[in-house]
Design a protein around this motif. Structure first.
Motif, PDB file in Angstrom:
ATOM      1  N   MET A 206     -12.618  15.559  10.565  1.00  0.00           N
ATOM      2  CA  MET A 206     -11.408  16.070   9.929  1.00  0.00           C
ATOM      3  C   MET A 206     -10.296  16.301  10.951  1.00  0.00           C
ATOM      4  O   MET A 206      -9.138  15.952  10.707  1.00  0.00           O
ATOM      5  CB  MET A 206     -11.722  17.348   9.158  1.00  0.00           C
ATOM      6  CG  MET A 206     -12.523  17.100   7.884  1.00  0.00           C
ATOM      7  SD  MET A 206     -12.783  18.588   6.890  1.00  0.00           S
ATOM      8  CE  MET A 206     -14.286  19.224   7.623  1.00  0.00           C
ATOM      9  N   ALA A 211     -11.676  10.384   7.453  1.00  0.00           N
ATOM     10  CA  ALA A 211     -12.287  10.854   6.219  1.00  0.00           C
ATOM     11  C   ALA A 211     -13.680  11.388   6.542  1.00  0.00           C
ATOM     12  O   ALA A 211     -14.512  10.654   7.085  1.00  0.00           O
ATOM     13  CB  ALA A 211     -12.375   9.726   5.198  1.00  0.00           C
ATOM     14  N   HIS A 284      -3.939  13.031  -1.182  1.00  0.00           N
ATOM     15  CA  HIS A 284      -4.927  13.116  -0.114  1.00  0.00           C
ATOM     16  C   HIS A 284      -5.869  14.294  -0.352  1.00  0.00           C
ATOM     17  O   HIS A 284      -5.440  15.376  -0.771  1.00  0.00           O
ATOM     18  CB  HIS A 284      -4.245  13.274   1.246  1.00  0.00           C
ATOM     19  CG  HIS A 284      -3.359  12.123   1.633  1.00  0.00           C
ATOM     20  ND1 HIS A 284      -3.775  10.817   1.523  1.00  0.00           N
ATOM     21  CD2 HIS A 284      -2.097  12.076   2.106  1.00  0.00           C
ATOM     22  CE1 HIS A 284      -2.799  10.017   1.931  1.00  0.00           C
ATOM     23  NE2 HIS A 284      -1.770  10.760   2.275  1.00  0.00           N
ATOM     24  N   TYR A 288      -8.947  15.900   4.182  1.00  0.00           N
ATOM     25  CA  TYR A 288      -8.444  14.769   4.962  1.00  0.00           C
ATOM     26  C   TYR A 288      -6.997  15.005   5.376  1.00  0.00           C
ATOM     27  O   TYR A 288      -6.130  15.235   4.535  1.00  0.00           O
ATOM     28  CB  TYR A 288      -8.532  13.488   4.131  1.00  0.00           C
ATOM     29  CG  TYR A 288      -7.835  12.290   4.748  1.00  0.00           C
ATOM     30  CD1 TYR A 288      -8.340  11.683   5.895  1.00  0.00           C
ATOM     31  CD2 TYR A 288      -6.671  11.763   4.180  1.00  0.00           C
ATOM     32  CE1 TYR A 288      -7.702  10.595   6.461  1.00  0.00           C
ATOM     33  CE2 TYR A 288      -6.028  10.671   4.734  1.00  0.00           C
ATOM     34  CZ  TYR A 288      -6.555  10.086   5.873  1.00  0.00           C
ATOM     35  OH  TYR A 288      -5.922   9.007   6.436  1.00  0.00           O
ATOM     36  N   ASP A 339      -7.284   6.619   4.410  1.00  0.00           N
ATOM     37  CA  ASP A 339      -8.256   6.186   5.404  1.00  0.00           C
ATOM     38  C   ASP A 339      -8.929   4.912   4.899  1.00  0.00           C
ATOM     39  O   ASP A 339      -8.837   4.568   3.715  1.00  0.00           O
ATOM     40  CB  ASP A 339      -9.299   7.288   5.595  1.00  0.00           C
ATOM     41  CG  ASP A 339     -10.267   7.007   6.732  1.00  0.00           C
ATOM     42  OD1 ASP A 339      -9.881   7.210   7.890  1.00  0.00           O
ATOM     43  OD2 ASP A 339     -11.407   6.585   6.455  1.00  0.00           O
ATOM     44  N   SER A 345     -10.865   9.871   1.404  1.00  0.00           N
ATOM     45  CA  SER A 345      -9.549  10.426   1.750  1.00  0.00           C
ATOM     46  C   SER A 345      -8.657  10.601   0.532  1.00  0.00           C
ATOM     47  O   SER A 345      -7.848  11.530   0.474  1.00  0.00           O
ATOM     48  CB  SER A 345      -8.854   9.534   2.785  1.00  0.00           C
ATOM     49  OG  SER A 345      -8.440   8.298   2.220  1.00  0.00           O
TER      50      SER A 345
END
Length: 362
Positions: A206, A211, A284, A288, A339, A345
């Motif tokens: 993270m 992800a 998102h 993430y 991602d 993500s």
């Protein structure tokens, strides 16, 4: 009485903080269990070869999730349960990985696709939608091409790369890569502190703008050291990885009659040459945080980055153009800032697109 240790009050740490801490770690490792609500089955696809299959149950059409290279079916352990309200998700760990068998042969594109077909037949999964991440695009393409009317649709999650037209095979592309600033080329690997536990490893993912994998996936990918820290990669071997790469073939979508949904990520650039849908407000995941783009320090760095990005986009444009030749129709979607593991993500965006896609397939 000297020389006699009473072990009964161990929980009170009479043996010392270090020993109690070590014993606590061992207990935690023994107590850990996969929290994802799936049933695990093993399906024989040929003599001596069994594949791990996860089944989350659910309502609606069956959806079979296929992983990218290096992963096991448990990479979907947090994503799949969110789908059960509108479909019945399964996931397969391909041969050579995780808990599935690791035979010496059978890693051609054709054989891997046949493995998936065998699972569908043995489990009586009729007309599923196949969802493939990354290299699983090979299995999707081959199975739908060779077995028409066996699937209802295909979903390519950043999975349209053509093995016969791949950047890592181009000396010119690799030269452009070498000219990038070091901070743009290389991600710092996890430190020893980042490997002290599987949660620490997730935290590192993270912090690094990646992800984060479910802990169950990390435990299937990496060995667990006696002290509970993250050990070496164990899911597969370099020889198997190479065999799969050697068995991959040029993408040909011309025989795929079923509809296709495909996602990629390139920030909805004006340089994308194919028709596509842009998700202008991507969602998102809270876990993430996309990596902040590197800011070039001078004109030379800017030129090197632009040249590399343009070369990368040229590949993406060719892959997408080829994908759009599929006669069954293609919905091509750019998820900006996602991602490579877009289903982690940007799980909300993928879930929304998949739900709409399932409503349209027959």
């Amino acid at each position: 009485m000297r020389g006699v240790i009473n072990l009964a009050p161990l929980s009170g740490c009479l043996l010392g903080v270090a020993l109690c801490g070590a014993l606590s770690t061992v207990v935690q490792q023994q107590d850990w269990h996969d929290p994802s609500p799936h049933e695990i089955r093993f399906i024989t696809v040929e003599p001596g070869v069994r594949l791990e299959v996860l089944d989350w149950s659910g309502k609606g059409r069956p959806v079979v999730l296929l992983t990218g290279s290096g992963n096991t079916a448990h990479v979907f352990d947090e994503f799949a349960p969110k789908l059960t309200g509108f479909c019945h998700p399964y996931a397969i760990t391909r041969r050579g990985y995780g808990a599935s068998s690791k035979p010496d042969s059978g890693y051609t594109e054709e054989r891997l696709a046949e493995d998936v077909l065998q699972v569908l037949d043995e489990m009586k999964i009729e007309k599923p939608v196949l969802v493939g991440h990354s290299m699983a695009g090979e299995e999707l393409t081959r199975l739908a091409s060779d077995h028409r009317n066996r699937v209802a649709g295909l979903v390519y999650l950043d999975a349209a790369a053509d093995p016969s037209d791949f950047p890592a095979s181009s000396p010119a592309y690799l030269e452009l890569f070498k000219k990038l600033p070091d901070a743009r080329k290389n991600d710092a690997p996890p430190s020893l502190a980042d490997r002290t536990s599987f949660q620490a490893y997730r935290d590192w993912q993270m912090r690094s703008g990646k992800a984060p994998f479910p802990e169950s996936e990390l435990r299937n990918m990496f060995a667990t050291n006696p002290d509970g820290s993250v050990g070496d990669y164990k899911a597969s071997t370099p020889a198997i990885h190479k065999a799969i790469g050697d068995g991959a073939q040029k993408r040909n979508y011309s025989r795929i009659q079923e509809p296709i949904l495909a996602t990629f990520t390139w920030s909805c650039s004006v340089k994308i040459t194919t028709p596509y849908i842009c998700i202008k407000s991507p969602h998102h995941s809270q876990m993430y945080q996309a990596k902040v783009p590197y800011r070039p320090k001078n004109a030379g760095e800017r030129a090197a980055i632009d040249a590399f990005d343009d070369a990368t986009l040229a590949y993406l444009n060719r892959w997408n153009k080829n994908l759009l030749t599929a006669p069954g129709g293609v919905r091509l979607v750019d998820v900006p800032g996602a991602d490579h593991y877009v289903f982690i993500s940007n799980e909300e965006d993928v879930e929304s697109e998949l739900r709409a896609f399932l409503n349209q397939v027959h």
